[in-house]
Design an enzyme around this catalytic site. Structure first.
Site, PDB file in Angstrom:
ATOM      1  CD  GLU A 105      35.831  -0.599  -7.601  1.00  0.00           C
ATOM      2  OE1 GLU A 105      37.245  -0.456  -7.954  1.00  0.00           O
ATOM      3  OE2 GLU A 105      35.233   0.013  -8.251  1.00  0.00           O
ATOM      4  CG  ASP A 136       3.271  15.253  17.862  1.00  0.00           C
ATOM      5  OD1 ASP A 136       4.254  16.411  17.916  1.00  0.00           O
ATOM      6  OD2 ASP A 136       2.922  14.603  18.827  1.00  0.00           O
ATOM      7  CG  ASP A 144       4.104  11.420  21.288  1.00  0.00           C
ATOM      8  OD1 ASP A 144       3.218  11.742  20.599  1.00  0.00           O
ATOM      9  OD2 ASP A 144       4.281  12.211  22.184  1.00  0.00           O
ATOM     10  CG  ASP A 152       1.477  10.961  15.932  1.00  0.00           C
ATOM     11  OD1 ASP A 152       0.666  11.621  15.120  1.00  0.00           O
ATOM     12  OD2 ASP A 152       1.715  11.021  17.060  1.00  0.00           O
ATOM     13  CG  ASN A 161      40.430   7.090 -15.213  1.00  0.00           C
ATOM     14  OD1 ASN A 161      41.119   8.114 -15.782  1.00  0.00           O
ATOM     15  ND2 ASN A 161      40.536   6.693 -14.004  1.00  0.00           N
ATOM     16  CG  ASN A 172      39.533   1.569 -10.260  1.00  0.00           C
ATOM     17  OD1 ASN A 172      39.331   2.619 -10.237  1.00  0.00           O
ATOM     18  ND2 ASN A 172      39.432   0.512 -11.528  1.00  0.00           N
ATOM     19  CG  ASP A 221      37.883   2.633  -5.199  1.00  0.00           C
ATOM     20  OD1 ASP A 221      37.627   3.708  -5.495  1.00  0.00           O
ATOM     21  OD2 ASP A 221      37.767   1.647  -5.637  1.00  0.00           O
TER      22      ASP A 221
END
Length: 906
Positions: A331, A373, A648, A652, A716, A741, A745
């Site tokens: 999560e 380029d 640029d 391109d 687990n 958890n 986390d």
């Protein structure tokens, strides 16, 4: 020659043309139609063009301009527009993991509105999306603010009424309309597509459209019947100046023949807005997400059914199944990814790299091919005098002196090559202009002669009363100057220019051309009967002195930067609109193994499979148009490569959008910057190389979290399956599983600040969903072995084998599970031996200690009764230490085998 090993394509091509292919076809068709119209305009005289756009050399009246502005619209091209903030916010939450967590939170709320798990999941989801939204929203606002600081105007000739005299006004470029007469001077941007009506020494830089580094001469060739050859490419037309280009020298007047989306520039820009193609980062996240979701969809029903049948309490089994689903879902992944990317963006901004789209950071780390380029990236984007050669091809100071005198004394606007000669002499102090010469007259440059001459008086020495002689110095295109020469200078002697000698000196110039140099010839004539004025007819009987050869020089650090890229596993391919000779010369100078240069038109004759094979073995592509650039990028991606594109110009922009990571610079045209994901504040491969390292660090920390969490959670859940089948009570309460958890986390929030091993940063890194699955099923069950060991210890040693003592069993497994999850982070984060060969960063170490202390404290804390914990006896902890040491030892052994077997770890 750089050879790329084709990788297994990540997915099969869908039947029929894809959206990307349809977009490319649309771009090609629209650009072709606009190009054909402009080419037809180029073929007509200036008078005919003025009639066609219904204007006159005096320009439009203000009233006519207002009507045309209303009819044709603003002179702007299509731009990417950032969505409204609320749409950006919604998009930040469009993630499969977030969808799963929202669904689980909704189910938990439906079951019990007071369930603390609902709050836990909601906070995680909220922070993750807000972090991503804020970073991208702030970057977009900064880019918009920079754009609003620039207001560009141009000089337009208009009249108050039909009988009024014309007056030149400065008007905003977006108010220019077809039929306007525009005045151009050095430094001006071309505001729209213009047909040149008058010009003097006009030089235009077309690098943004064609990629050619040197300015191109422009003139009203049709009006003066100078014999312009017909062309279907408007960029090559001598009498057209196109939007997106700029004036480098001279002055001109032009009539506007197209504005906005109808220009050549606009035809390409209009097809570039809209939904962007999926990048390797997007594809990788999606595949990993659905891999983990598939595991969850399989495992959760199994846990639910086993608990329901064995325990008989289906409501409790349902809640436990939901908790297992949360446990199996990483999560914090959206938050860790967002934190990783945000930290990477901040770190890169300190290295002069602006990140517009956060996902591009990881793509930068995964990049194994960089298409770039030439102009300004490998070269300095300026013209310098490379050589000054005599008729034998040897360096000769006399040639430099005559070239310098021609450039210094001319009164017209000096072009870039004239200035390069002057700069070379000024820097070296090789020529000193003193009282030896004075200006008499000049014959200006024009596009028919392609040369210019100055006539100087050779001043007499002090006390010398002899009449001063005049010397004409002519400099220009080799062929035109040679046609006027009857002699040449050979080691100080004036020798007749025979056909054999003419062939030899022509070969010298051609050899320089083949090396990518722009060559001019220098010739002189001594005039014994001086007069005050001279004409074109006097450019005759010249003596060839030698040649001046010019080049856009390579950057001093380009070779080192390319070596750094190669050391990091990135193949550099040069894709330029410039000609093949110039491209090959520059690439060779910076150490690129050029091999066979492929021209853009050659790629049009190949199908997709053939182009894939050609792109894999080709290093330099030249004379490539925008559609061809984008097709080369797609061909490399089809071979499984993660492709970056650095450019640029408007030419391109299509490739920038199609690449996995589009890279531009702050001086690029707007549409290129909008199409890019990353903007460099310096057009420097060294800066980009630093960005690659940051990208790989970001990617490594992200994949580190995914593998640690997925394998741990999988282990687990496997342990839960075993326990549910054989233990008469729940092995852990749902709230315990959620708290475990949450603590784990939170400890992983420090992952973005972890360091990566040096060896990891040397190679490109790609998402590998299959590898993550293999890692999960290999490493995950190790934790289950020791979970089951702890089950047996609690059951037999501490007699926690009945419902009356289930809290003791659950508390003992909670601590072992949390500590093993937390400590195993240090085993997984490196392929080396942890703490000895590789140590985590201090933030990770601190969070690990805090997680361990929290896990040990909870069963003894005031929160213990509400969470279902009981205090554990002191004799439990030696068993815990033994289990954890055995766990780490076995994991290290399996890791060593895994690395040898699969030659990979993270």
């Amino acid at each position: 020659m750089t050879m790329l090993t084709p990788r297994t394509p990540t997915k099969l091509a869908p039947p029929g043309p894809s959206r990307r292919e349809r977009k490319a076809a649309e771009l090609q068709t629209r650009t072709r139609l606009v190009g054909e119209r402009l080419a037809s305009i180029s073929a007509r005289s200036g008078v005919q063009v003025l009639q066609e756009v219904d204007t006159s050399p005096a320009g439009l009246t203000h009233a006519e301009a207002a009507l045309r502005l209303e009819r044709h619209g603003s002179n702007t091209v299509a731009h990417e527009r950032a969505p409204r903030w609320y749409l950006q916010l919604a998009k930040a939450y469009w993630n499969p993991f977030i969808a799963v967590l929202v669904f689980l939170a909704a189910v938990m709320y439906w079951q019990d509105p007071a369930d603390p798990g609902v709050v836990i999941l909601s906070v995680m989801v909220g922070i993750s999306g807000l972090l991503r939204f804020w970073q991208e929203f702030r970057s977009g606002r900064a880019a918009d603010a920079l754009k609003e600081l620039v207001t560009t105007t141009c000089a337009v000739q208009r009249r108050a009424g039909s009988g009024s005299a014309p007056t030149t006004f400065e008007v905003p470029m977006d108010q220019v309309v077809p039929g306007d007469v525009v005045k151009l001077a050095a430094g001006d941007l071309i505001p729209a597509d213009l047909r040149i009506v008058t010009a003097k020494d006009l030089g235009v830089s077309q690098a943004a459209l064609s990629g050619e580094s040197l300015p191109v001469a422009k003139a009203d060739t049709r009006a003066q019947d100078l014999g312009q050859q017909d062309t279907t490419d408007p960029v090559e037309a001598d009498n057209l100046a196109l939007m997106g280009t700029s004036v480098t020298s001279g002055t001109a007047t032009g009539v506007v023949v197209a504005t906005g989306a109808d220009t050549y520039f606009g035809s390409m820009a209009g097809s570039l807005v809209g939904e962007r193609p999926q990048t390797s980062f997007d594809t990788g996240v999606r595949r990993v997400s659905f891999l983990l979701i598939r595991f969850m969809l399989v495992m959760v029903p199994v846990v639910f059914m086993i608990n329901g049948f064995t325990k008989g309490d289906w409501d409790e089994a349902f809640l436990f199944g939901i908790a297992v689903a949360v446990g199996l879902t990483p999560e914090m992944l959206p938050m860790v990814v967002s934190a990783n990317l945000a930290r990477g963006a901040v770190a890169m901004s300190k290295r002069k790299v602006v990140v517009k789209r956060l996902g591009a950071i990881q793509n930068l780390g995964a990049m194994d091919v960089l298409c770039t380029d030439k102009t300004g990236t490998l070269t300095e984007d300026r013209i310098v005098l490379d050589r000054h050669l005599d008729v034998h091809g040897n360096e000769d100071g006399e040639v430099l002196e005559y070239g310098y005198l021609n450039a210094r004394f001319q009164t017209g606007l000096k072009n870039l090559m004239d200035q390069a000669v002057i700069d070379r002499v000024d820097e070296a102090e090789e020529v000193v202009v003193d009282a030896r010469f004075s200006m008499v007259d000049e014959i200006p440059f024009d596009f028919a002669r392609r040369r210019m001459s100055v006539v100087l008086a050779r001043n007499p020495l002090v006390g010398d009363v002899a009449q001063r002689e005049h010397i004409m110095i002519t400099k220009g295109a080799v062929e035109e100057v040679l046609d006027l020469c009857t002699h040449l200078t050979d080691r100080g002697e004036r020798v007749e220019l025979t056909e054999q000698l003419r062939w030899r000196v022509t070969r010298i110039a051609e050899d320089d051309n083949r090396q990518g140099l722009r060559v001019l010839a220098v010739a002189t004539r001594t005039i014994d009967t001086p007069r005050e004025t001279y004409a074109v007819a006097d450019e005759d009987g010249l003596t060839l002195v030698g040649f001046l050869a010019f080049l856009d020089p390579p950057k001093a650090d380009a070779a080192r930067a390319l070596t750094g890229m190669a050391d990091k596993g990135i193949a550099v391919k040069v894709v330029t609109g410039d000609n093949d000779l110039v491209a090959a010369r520059v690439c060779a100078d910076v150490g690129i193994d050029v091999g066979q240069v492929v021209l853009g038109p050659e790629t049009d004759r190949l199908d997709d499979a053939e182009l894939r094979r050609l792109a894999a073995r080709t290093t330099v592509f030249a004379k490539v148009n925008p559609v061809q650039k984008a097709r080369i990028v797609r061909a490399l991606q089809a071979d499984g490569h993660t492709v970056g594109f650095l450019g640029d110009g408007i030419n391109d922009a299509a490739a920038l959008r199609d690449a996995d990571v589009g890279i531009s610079v702050d001086t690029a045209v707007d549409i290129a910057k909008e199409s890019a994901d990353i903007i460099l504040l310096e057009k420097d491969l060294t800066v980009l190389e630093q960005g690659v390292v940051q990208g790989r660090t970001t990617f490594g920390n992200t994949i580190k979290y995914i593998k640690m969490t997925a394998s741990s959670n999988f282990g687990n859940v496997f342990s839960v399956l075993v326990a549910s089948a054989f233990i008469p009570f729940q092995p852990m309460l749902a709230i315990m599983l959620l708290v475990q958890n949450l603590v784990y986390d939170i400890s992983q929030l420090a992952t973005p600040w972890d360091r990566m091993d040096e060896e990891y940063l040397r190679e490109p890194r790609n998402w590998d969903a299959k590898g993550i699955g293999r890692f999960m099923v290999t490493i995950g069950p190790i934790s289950s072995i020791f979970d089951i060991s702890m089950f047996l210890i609690m059951w037999h040693v501490f007699a926690a084998n009945s419902e009356a003592s289930q809290s003791l069993f659950q508390s003992g497994w909670f601590i072992e599970g949390l500590l093993s999850q937390t400590l195993i982070v240090h085993m997984i984060r490196t392929r080396k031996i942890p703490f000895i060969q590789s140590r985590a960063s201090w933030p990770v170490m601190v969070m690990t200690v805090l997680a361990v202390l929290t896990g040990l404290w909870l069963p003894f804390s005031p929160l213990a009764p509400s969470l279902g914990f009981v205090a554990l006896p002191a004799s439990y902890f030696p068993w815990l230490i033994g289990v954890l040491l055995a766990y780490c030892t076995l994991t290290q052994l399996v890791k060593t085998w895994y690395v040898r077997r699969f030659n990979t770890w993270l």
